[in-house]
Design an enzyme around this catalytic site. Sequence first.
Site, mmCIF file in Angstrom:
data_model
loop_
_atom_site.group_PDB
_atom_site.id
_atom_site.type_symbol
_atom_site.label_atom_id
_atom_site.label_comp_id
_atom_site.label_asym_id
_atom_site.label_seq_id
_atom_site.Cartn_x
_atom_site.Cartn_y
_atom_site.Cartn_z
ATOM 1 N N HIS A 95 -13.824 -35.650 -32.077
ATOM 2 C CA HIS A 95 -12.909 -36.778 -32.364
ATOM 3 C C HIS A 95 -11.554 -36.287 -32.883
ATOM 4 O O HIS A 95 -10.859 -37.019 -33.588
ATOM 5 C CB HIS A 95 -13.515 -37.743 -33.393
ATOM 6 C CG HIS A 95 -14.935 -38.119 -33.121
ATOM 7 N ND1 HIS A 95 -15.301 -39.251 -32.434
ATOM 8 C CD2 HIS A 95 -16.092 -37.484 -33.411
ATOM 9 C CE1 HIS A 95 -16.615 -39.304 -32.334
ATOM 10 N NE2 HIS A 95 -17.124 -38.238 -32.920
ATOM 11 N N SER A 135 15.879 -28.161 -26.411
ATOM 12 C CA SER A 135 16.371 -29.520 -26.219
ATOM 13 C C SER A 135 17.893 -29.454 -26.141
ATOM 14 O O SER A 135 18.527 -28.660 -26.834
ATOM 15 C CB SER A 135 15.942 -30.388 -27.397
ATOM 16 O OG SER A 135 16.834 -31.470 -27.557
ATOM 17 N N LYS A 194 14.407 -27.555 -31.529
ATOM 18 C CA LYS A 194 13.247 -27.782 -30.669
ATOM 19 C C LYS A 194 12.884 -26.604 -29.775
ATOM 20 O O LYS A 194 13.734 -25.899 -29.258
ATOM 21 C CB LYS A 194 13.516 -28.988 -29.759
ATOM 22 C CG LYS A 194 13.633 -30.283 -30.525
ATOM 23 C CD LYS A 194 12.325 -30.989 -30.646
ATOM 24 C CE LYS A 194 11.995 -31.581 -29.322
ATOM 25 N NZ LYS A 194 11.077 -32.672 -29.385
ATOM 26 N N GLU A 221 2.953 -29.136 -20.741
ATOM 27 C CA GLU A 221 3.156 -30.564 -20.453
ATOM 28 C C GLU A 221 3.172 -30.833 -18.955
ATOM 29 O O GLU A 221 2.605 -31.810 -18.471
ATOM 30 C CB GLU A 221 4.480 -31.035 -21.060
ATOM 31 C CG GLU A 221 4.467 -31.079 -22.571
ATOM 32 C CD GLU A 221 5.844 -31.405 -23.131
ATOM 33 O OE1 GLU A 221 5.995 -32.467 -23.732
ATOM 34 O OE2 GLU A 221 6.766 -30.590 -22.951
#
Length: 456
Positions: A157, A278, A284, A291
Site C-alpha cells: 500500500h 526545467s 529541478k 516518466e
Amino acid sequence: MNNKLWSGRFKETTNKLVEEFTASIPFDWKLYKYDIAGSIAHARMLAKKGITKKAEAGKIVKGLKTIEKEIDSGKFRFSIEDEDIHMAVERRLISLIGDTGKKLHTARSRNDQVSLDIRLYLRDEIKGIISLIKKFQGALILLAKKNINLIMPGYTHLQQAQPILFSHHLLAYYEMFKRDKERLEDCYKRTDVMPLGSGALAGTTFPIDRGYVARQLGFDNVTNNSLDAVSDRDFVIEFLAASSIMMMHFSRMSEELIIWSTSEFGFIELPDAFCTGSSMMPQKKNPDVAELVRGKTGRIYGNLLSLLVLMKGLPLSYNRDMQEDKEPLFDTVDTLKAALMIYTEMIKGIKISRNRIQSAMADGLILATDVADYLVKKAVPFRTAHEIVGRIVRYCLDKGRPLNKLALSEWKGFSSKFDSDILKMITIEKVVEKRDHIGGTSKKQVLKRIREIEDL
Ligand code: ARG
C-alpha cells in the site's frame, strides 16, 4: 496510363487520394531485406521444381541482390505508386532484368508473401529483444551484487511494511523480465512457421516444394492450412501482448524510480545524463526517461488493442484491413528496444543514498511484525500478540520512541513474555537475516538466487 502490376482488368487509373490512402510503402519498406530473402528462396524453389529455368532463377536472384544493395545504400527510389514493398521490389526487378522478372510471382501472392515477411522480421526482432533483456537483467544483477548489504523498507500500500534487502527488490524485477523473456521465446515458436505456398488463400496448382523454401529461410515448420496462413496474425498479437506485459513491468519500475528520486524519499539519484532540467525552475532535475517509459506503456497497450480490434470481425481469409498490422508492430518493437537499451544504461548510473534509506526506517515500526512473531514463538497466540504489539506501536508513536530502542523494562510493561533476547532479535539486520527460505530476503537466499541466475 495505368501501369500498376495488377492493372489488367482496370479501365481507370487509381484516384490519387486512394493511392495515398492504400499505400503501405511509407512504413513497410522496412521489410525489404526479408521480402528479398523470401523472394530469393522462392525463386530458387521455382527453378528446383522446374517451374522456371535455372538460368532464369539465377537472373532473378542476381537482380534481387542488386535491389537489396540499392536499398541499403539509399539509392533506391521508393514511390507511393508502388503501393507496398512487395510491388516496389518486383517492379524494380522487372526494370532491371526485363521479362524474366515477371516470373518471380509465379505460385505466390502478396498475401502469403506479407505473412512471410512479417514472420522473418519478427523472428529477428524477438531474438534481438531477448538478447537486450539479458543485458538488462545483467545490469540488475550487477546492481544487486554491489549493494548486497543494503537493507531498505519494503512496502505494501506504499506504506512501510517489513525490511528487505535492496537486492531482493531488484531481483523481483529480474524475475518479471525472466517471465517476459519466456513469453517471447514461446511466441517465437509460433512465429517461426513458413507460410509461403498458401498463395492468395487456396494454395497453388504448381508443384511447389514448401519444405525447401522453409529450409532455405531457416524455418522448422510450414503452415498447415492455406486459409489460416494468409489470415493469421495471432503471432503478432501474442508478441504485442508479451510486450505489453513487459512494458507494464517497466512502468512499475519507472514509478518506483520516480518516487525514490523525489526529495521526500531521496533513496536514489538518477544519473544526470538520463534526466532533464526545467526551463523555469532552476532546482529541478526531472526523471524524464522513467516518466516516458511509463507514458509509452499506454501506447504499447494501444498497439495490442489496435490489433485485437482490427482482427476481431474479419471473415477468412486475407482482408486489406490487415495491412494495419504493421505500424503498431513496428512501433512496439522500436519502443521496447529503446526502453531496454536506455534502462540498461540508466540503472548502471543510479546513485544510492544509504543514509536516506536507513533513516527512513529510524522509528523501527517496520519491525512490528517481528515483535509479534517473537511473542508467538513464546506461545502467545498470534491474534493476542498482534494486539499487544499494536499497543506498543501506539506507545512508540505517542512518546516518540523508536520501537527498536525500547528498554527491556518498557517491553516488559506490555507482556511478561518479553525477555532480554528481544533486544538482540529486534534489529533491522536480524529480521532480514531470519527470512531464510527459498524466495526469502535473507542475504544467504538472495546470494543463492544470484548464483543460480549466473549459472543459467
Ligand atoms: N500491403 C499489403 C499488406 O500489408 C500486402 C498484401 C496485399 N494483398 C492484396 N491482395 N492487396 O497487407
